[in-house]
Scaffold this motif. Structure first.
Motif, short mmCIF file in Angstrom:
data_model
loop_
_atom_site.label_atom_id
_atom_site.label_comp_id
_atom_site.label_asym_id
_atom_site.label_seq_id
_atom_site.Cartn_x
_atom_site.Cartn_y
_atom_site.Cartn_z
N UNK A 98 -6.94 -5.84 -5.76
CA UNK A 98 -7.14 -5.71 -4.37
C UNK A 98 -6.29 -5.90 -3.36
N UNK A 99 -5.90 -5.17 -2.45
CA UNK A 99 -4.98 -5.34 -1.29
C UNK A 99 -5.79 -5.64 -0.21
N UNK A 100 -5.33 -6.60 0.38
CA UNK A 100 -6.17 -7.15 1.72
C UNK A 100 -5.97 -5.81 2.88
N UNK A 101 -4.97 -4.96 2.79
CA UNK A 101 -5.05 -3.78 3.84
C UNK A 101 -5.75 -2.42 3.07
N UNK B 201 2.58 -5.64 -7.30
CA UNK B 201 2.39 -5.48 -5.52
C UNK B 201 1.81 -4.32 -5.14
N UNK B 202 1.07 -4.26 -4.12
CA UNK B 202 0.54 -3.18 -3.78
C UNK B 202 1.27 -1.81 -3.70
N UNK B 203 1.07 -0.80 -4.33
CA UNK B 203 1.73 0.72 -4.51
C UNK B 203 2.03 1.09 -3.08
N UNK C 182 3.52 -2.81 -0.58
CA UNK C 182 4.40 -3.68 -1.31
C UNK C 182 3.98 -5.07 -1.03
N UNK C 183 2.88 -5.29 -0.63
CA UNK C 183 2.60 -6.70 -0.32
C UNK C 183 1.59 -7.23 -1.70
N UNK C 184 1.35 -8.54 -1.69
CA UNK C 184 0.73 -9.18 -2.69
C UNK C 184 -0.69 -8.70 -2.78
N UNK C 185 -1.10 -8.73 -3.94
CA UNK C 185 -2.31 -8.15 -4.43
C UNK C 185 -3.06 -8.92 -5.36
N UNK C 186 -4.16 -9.09 -5.44
CA UNK C 186 -4.95 -10.00 -6.31
C UNK C 186 -5.94 -9.14 -7.56
#
Length: 345
Positions: free
Chosen positions: A124-127, A149-151, A154-158
């Protein structure tokens, strides 16, 4: 019910045979006794020594009702040179078995698949919501930044739990062969109006698991280190999330599938076979070390580019479709593994 069980001498197959017979089924057991898995061991009891790739199976399959296909070359298969071996054993063996089933008129199959078909899983990416992880970068891993990271941004994902409709993303030779096995079985269903239940196992452990073969899993590797008086060596930071499912639960999922596959619609129906309880590699090593009174695990920070960081699946479909719910929690089963007997060829 009359069942053909392939891979019957293996870690999982042997437990299925016991449980199926306890529930009143007739089991015809066969195994190729590959040296990589069984060394020089000879068939025990009533197990037939047959190789799916080259031995004709029609007479063995005659008058049987259903096939439980566990036979496979397992392990990681992380080198491109491993590809022919996995294709030859797993894919050709499955294709030959399916062809023989078609010749004798068996329409029902339970297939051992694996969570490795999902590759890196989903996050899950916040955006951007539900995304596959971007490939982990060497510079991040070297700096101890292990989470993907998000493809897109590039931010953190869970990590998130994934269902059976998650796209395939195989990363190893073994994973590619399990995808192919499912595809062959699905095609066979279409051609023969057959039914297949594909069970996607998560990290299976328990008594009798291989200790010193190429098939040994991380739990057995840690257990063997502790027996030598050595600390289990945990890669990365130990926070990799997995689902550890006990072999007795896996056997039950198979027998329930054998008993219900005929009630399923034509085609292939996949189910995740998981405990439903997330557990990290570090936690697993700590439980084994504590229960075995061994040295504390050593978190090394080492990494391998091909390793999957987190992969967790939802067990809900198996609960609804099979009435299967794992009975053994990982903290309990892994503690018992510290003293369970392992198979050493």
């Amino acid at each position: 019910m009359k069942v053909l069980l392939t891979g019957a001498a293996g870690f999982i197959g042997s437990r299925i045979a016991v449980l199926a017979r306890e529930r009143g089924h007739d089991v015809v057991a066969l195994d190729a006794y590959l040296p990589e898995a069984h060394g020089s061991a000879e068939p025990e009891g009533e197990i037939l020594r047959l190789d799916l790739r080259r031995d004709r199976l029609d007479d063995v399959l005659a008058d049987l009702d259903v096939v439980c296909h566990q036979a496979a070359m397992v392990g990681n298969g992380v080198d491109a040179q491993d590809l022919p071996g996995y294709a030859g054993h797993n894919d050709l063996g499955t294709a030959e078995l399916l062809a023989a089933m078609a010749r004798v008129g068996i329409d029902d199959l339970v297939l051992a698949s694996s969570m490795v078909v999902y590759g890196d899983g989903r996050f899950d990416c916040p955006e951007h919501g539900d995304v596959p992880p971007a490939p982990r970068r060497e510079e991040d891993l070297a700096a101890g930044r292990f989470d993907p990271r998000c493809p897109v941004c590039g931010e953190e994902i869970t990590w998130r739990r994934i269902g059976e409709d998650t796209p395939f993303r195989p990363r190893t030779s073994y994973a590619a062969s399990k995808v192919a096995q499912e595809h062959y079985a699905d095609a066979w269903c279409t051609l023969q109006d057959g039914r297949t239940i594909a069970l996607r196992y998560h990290n299976v452990y328990g008594p009798g698991m291989p200790a010193d073969t190429p098939y040994a899993g991380v739990a057995a590797i840690f257990r063997s280190a502790l027996e030598r008086g050595e600390a289990p060596r945990v890669f990365e930071d130990g926070a990799q999330v997995r689902d550890f499912v006990h072999v007795d639960d896996v056997a039950m999922a198979n027998v329930l599938s054998l008993e219900q596959v005929r009630d399923h619609p034509s085609g292939l129906t996949p189910y995740n076979v998981a405990s439903g309880h997330p557990f990290t590699i570090g936690e697993m090593a700590a439980v084994l070390a504590g229960a075995g009174d061994g040295p504390d695990p050593l978190v090394t920070g080492e990494y391998r580019l091909f390793d999957v960081r987190h992969v967790l699946a939802s067990p809900d479909a198996a609960v609804e479709g099979l009435g299967f719910r794992a009975a053994v929690r990982p903290e309990d089963g892994l503690a018992r593994l510290a003293t369970d007997p392992l198979r050493t060829r």
